[in-house]
Motif scaffolding. Structure first.
Motif, PDB file in Angstrom:
ATOM      1  N   ASP A   1      -4.753  -0.055 -47.500  1.00  0.00           N
ATOM      2  CA  ASP A   1      -3.551  -0.725 -47.995  1.00  0.00           C
ATOM      3  C   ASP A   1      -3.843  -1.400 -49.333  1.00  0.00           C
ATOM      4  N   TYR A   2      -4.970  -2.137 -49.375  1.00  0.00           N
ATOM      5  CA  TYR A   2      -5.376  -2.794 -50.619  1.00  0.00           C
ATOM      6  C   TYR A   2      -5.491  -1.770 -51.750  1.00  0.00           C
ATOM      7  N   ARG A   3      -6.198  -0.669 -51.438  1.00  0.00           N
ATOM      8  CA  ARG A   3      -6.485   0.320 -52.489  1.00  0.00           C
ATOM      9  C   ARG A   3      -5.213   0.964 -53.018  1.00  0.00           C
ATOM     10  N   LEU A   4      -4.260   1.247 -52.146  1.00  0.00           N
ATOM     11  CA  LEU A   4      -3.014   1.855 -52.599  1.00  0.00           C
ATOM     12  C   LEU A   4      -2.207   0.889 -53.462  1.00  0.00           C
ATOM     13  N   ARG A   5      -2.195  -0.391 -53.097  1.00  0.00           N
ATOM     14  CA  ARG A   5      -1.509  -1.378 -53.931  1.00  0.00           C
ATOM     15  C   ARG A   5      -2.099  -1.405 -55.335  1.00  0.00           C
ATOM     16  N   LEU A   6      -3.437  -1.389 -55.395  1.00  0.00           N
ATOM     17  CA  LEU A   6      -4.116  -1.496 -56.686  1.00  0.00           C
ATOM     18  C   LEU A   6      -3.851  -0.282 -57.574  1.00  0.00           C
ATOM     19  N   ALA A   7      -3.492   0.845 -56.979  1.00  0.00           N
ATOM     20  CA  ALA A   7      -3.148   2.020 -57.779  1.00  0.00           C
ATOM     21  C   ALA A   7      -1.843   1.812 -58.532  1.00  0.00           C
TER      22      ALA A   7
ATOM     23  N   PRO B   1      -5.762   9.159 -63.425  1.00  0.00           N
ATOM     24  CA  PRO B   1      -5.360   9.565 -62.068  1.00  0.00           C
ATOM     25  C   PRO B   1      -5.424   8.392 -61.100  1.00  0.00           C
ATOM     26  N   MET B   2      -4.809   8.564 -59.929  1.00  0.00           N
ATOM     27  CA  MET B   2      -4.798   7.497 -58.935  1.00  0.00           C
ATOM     28  C   MET B   2      -6.199   7.181 -58.434  1.00  0.00           C
ATOM     29  N   ASP B   3      -7.041   8.209 -58.286  1.00  0.00           N
ATOM     30  CA  ASP B   3      -8.392   7.989 -57.778  1.00  0.00           C
ATOM     31  C   ASP B   3      -9.426   8.154 -58.894  1.00  0.00           C
ATOM     32  N   ARG B   4     -10.588   7.535 -58.680  1.00  0.00           N
ATOM     33  CA  ARG B   4     -11.685   7.620 -59.628  1.00  0.00           C
ATOM     34  C   ARG B   4     -12.761   8.535 -59.039  1.00  0.00           C
ATOM     35  N   ASP B   5     -13.932   8.588 -59.677  1.00  0.00           N
ATOM     36  CA  ASP B   5     -14.952   9.505 -59.157  1.00  0.00           C
ATOM     37  C   ASP B   5     -15.517   8.995 -57.830  1.00  0.00           C
TER      38      ASP B   5
ATOM     39  N   GLU C   1     -16.413   4.932 -53.576  1.00  0.00           N
ATOM     40  CA  GLU C   1     -17.205   4.461 -52.444  1.00  0.00           C
ATOM     41  C   GLU C   1     -17.600   3.003 -52.629  1.00  0.00           C
ATOM     42  N   ASP C   2     -18.011   2.628 -53.850  1.00  0.00           N
ATOM     43  CA  ASP C   2     -18.356   1.224 -54.127  1.00  0.00           C
ATOM     44  C   ASP C   2     -17.131   0.329 -53.924  1.00  0.00           C
ATOM     45  N   LEU C   3     -15.992   0.783 -54.418  1.00  0.00           N
ATOM     46  CA  LEU C   3     -14.762   0.013 -54.291  1.00  0.00           C
ATOM     47  C   LEU C   3     -14.355  -0.111 -52.824  1.00  0.00           C
ATOM     48  N   ALA C   4     -14.537   0.952 -52.054  1.00  0.00           N
ATOM     49  CA  ALA C   4     -14.195   0.916 -50.624  1.00  0.00           C
ATOM     50  C   ALA C   4     -15.021  -0.142 -49.899  1.00  0.00           C
ATOM     51  N   ARG C   5     -16.289  -0.255 -50.216  1.00  0.00           N
ATOM     52  CA  ARG C   5     -17.134  -1.272 -49.588  1.00  0.00           C
ATOM     53  C   ARG C   5     -16.655  -2.683 -49.937  1.00  0.00           C
ATOM     54  N   LEU C   6     -16.257  -2.885 -51.171  1.00  0.00           N
ATOM     55  CA  LEU C   6     -15.730  -4.188 -51.576  1.00  0.00           C
ATOM     56  C   LEU C   6     -14.444  -4.514 -50.813  1.00  0.00           C
TER      57      LEU C   6
ATOM     58  N   ALA D   1     -16.066   6.690 -46.082  1.00  0.00           N
ATOM     59  CA  ALA D   1     -15.579   8.055 -46.289  1.00  0.00           C
ATOM     60  C   ALA D   1     -14.110   8.185 -45.914  1.00  0.00           C
ATOM     61  N   ASP D   2     -13.672   7.471 -44.880  1.00  0.00           N
ATOM     62  CA  ASP D   2     -12.282   7.550 -44.439  1.00  0.00           C
ATOM     63  C   ASP D   2     -11.345   6.994 -45.511  1.00  0.00           C
ATOM     64  N   ILE D   3     -11.712   5.880 -46.108  1.00  0.00           N
ATOM     65  CA  ILE D   3     -10.880   5.283 -47.157  1.00  0.00           C
ATOM     66  C   ILE D   3     -10.793   6.210 -48.359  1.00  0.00           C
ATOM     67  N   VAL D   4     -11.923   6.759 -48.774  1.00  0.00           N
ATOM     68  CA  VAL D   4     -11.936   7.667 -49.929  1.00  0.00           C
ATOM     69  C   VAL D   4     -11.094   8.904 -49.647  1.00  0.00           C
ATOM     70  N   ALA D   5     -11.196   9.430 -48.422  1.00  0.00           N
ATOM     71  CA  ALA D   5     -10.426  10.628 -48.063  1.00  0.00           C
ATOM     72  C   ALA D   5      -8.931  10.335 -48.024  1.00  0.00           C
ATOM     73  N   GLN D   6      -8.547   9.185 -47.474  1.00  0.00           N
ATOM     74  CA  GLN D   6      -7.125   8.834 -47.434  1.00  0.00           C
ATOM     75  C   GLN D   6      -6.554   8.686 -48.839  1.00  0.00           C
ATOM     76  N   LEU D   7      -7.325   8.063 -49.719  1.00  0.00           N
ATOM     77  CA  LEU D   7      -6.850   7.904 -51.087  1.00  0.00           C
ATOM     78  C   LEU D   7      -6.708   9.256 -51.769  1.00  0.00           C
ATOM     79  N   SER D   8      -7.652  10.156 -51.508  1.00  0.00           N
ATOM     80  CA  SER D   8      -7.595  11.485 -52.116  1.00  0.00           C
ATOM     81  C   SER D   8      -6.319  12.219 -51.710  1.00  0.00           C
TER      82      SER D   8
END
Length: 271
Positions: A61-67, A120-124, A129-134, A182-189
């Motif tokens: 949820d956080y990551r999608l808002r930040l996009a 793009p919405m996602d980065r490399d 992965e670093d952002l997901a941990r944060l 991995a789940d967060i990165v995959a959902q964002l992708s």
């Protein structure tokens, strides 16, 4: 009282109102949702997810808002969770590490320009992965504000209390299981190639409001994101073809609480 707790308890005035006025349930809304649903490959969580599915849901949820907007690079509820800690050694070190986390998260979000529509919405992979941990760590702090009893069972609290002297930001960022990341990165992708991409492309950061709030004297509610008058509530779930009655009533609750004429928000469910 929060909107969701008011919906789930059958004895609250809100729930009694919904049961009385919407006695037919949310049948039409749920039918409309199913009609709009498009079959797609379902992302299943890895075995390392364990009981942390809710934490992952908060983090995505956080990551999608930040996009859409980085006006609040650190979620305000997570900050409140950092502030509402005890004064013992573990509480003080968790608060200090929380401040470091907030600083690191803010720097990372702004450096990556997550709401830049020219990117793009996602980065490399490594950056995501670093952002997901944060974001997972921030989600654990949010638990402390929303459900203090549950916070004591989070990996964050358990690790900090086992050895406060060894608890650092780097130690905290090692705690999320790789399957959670991995789940967060995959959902964002998936989101980066879905309907949210088109909505992001045609909006501007200044037209987006992260975590819009609605409140009265008796109820409070905070949604996930408002984009140019469109209210979105993200759900991370395996049951993508089902809009539960509680979720339908949650959207109805936003409408009932949205008493500001200028807002003009239209709730939308996104899974």
């Amino acid at each position: 009282m929060s909107l969701t707790s008011g919906i789930h308890c059958p004895r609250t005035p809100l729930r009694r109102f919904l049961d009385r006025e919407l006695s037919a349930g949310a049948h039409l809304l749920r039918k409309n949702y199913r009609a709009r649903h498009h079959d797609d490959q379902l992302l299943l969580p890895g075995p390392g997810m364990g009981t942390e599915a809710g934490t992952v849901g908060t983090a995505i949820d956080y990551r999608l808002r930040l996009a859409f907007t980085t006006v609040k690079p650190v979620d305000p509820v997570a900050i409140l969770g950092m502030l509402h800690l005890g004064t013992d050694d573990a509480g003080q070190i968790m608060r200090a590490v929380g401040k470091e986390l907030a600083d690191r998260l803010k720097e990372t979000v702004l450096r990556l320009e997550l709401d830049n529509r020219d990117l793009p919405m996602d980065r490399d992979q490594d950056e995501e992965e670093d952002l997901a941990r944060l974001l997972i760590a921030a989600a654990w702090y949010q638990v402390n504000y929303r459900t203090p009893i549950g916070f004591v069972y989070t990996p964050l609290a358990i690790t900090a209390r086992e050895d406060p002297g060894a608890f650092t930001l780097e130690r905290l960022l090692q705690l999320p299981h790789r399957d959670m990341v991995a789940d967060i990165v995959a959902q964002l992708s998936k989101a980066a190639d879905g309907p949210l991409k088109a909505l992001r492309d045609r909006s501007r950061p200044e037209d987006c409001t992260p975590g819009p709030t609605f409140s009265t004297h008796h109820l409070t509610a905070d949604a996930d994101l408002a984009v140019d008058g469109l209210l979105l509530d993200f759900k991370s779930t395996r049951a993508t073809r089902t809009l539960r009655q509680a979720e339908a009533w949650q959207l109805t609750g936003y409408l009932l609480l949205d008493t500001e004429p200028a807002t003009g928000s239209t709730p939308s469910a996104c899974t």
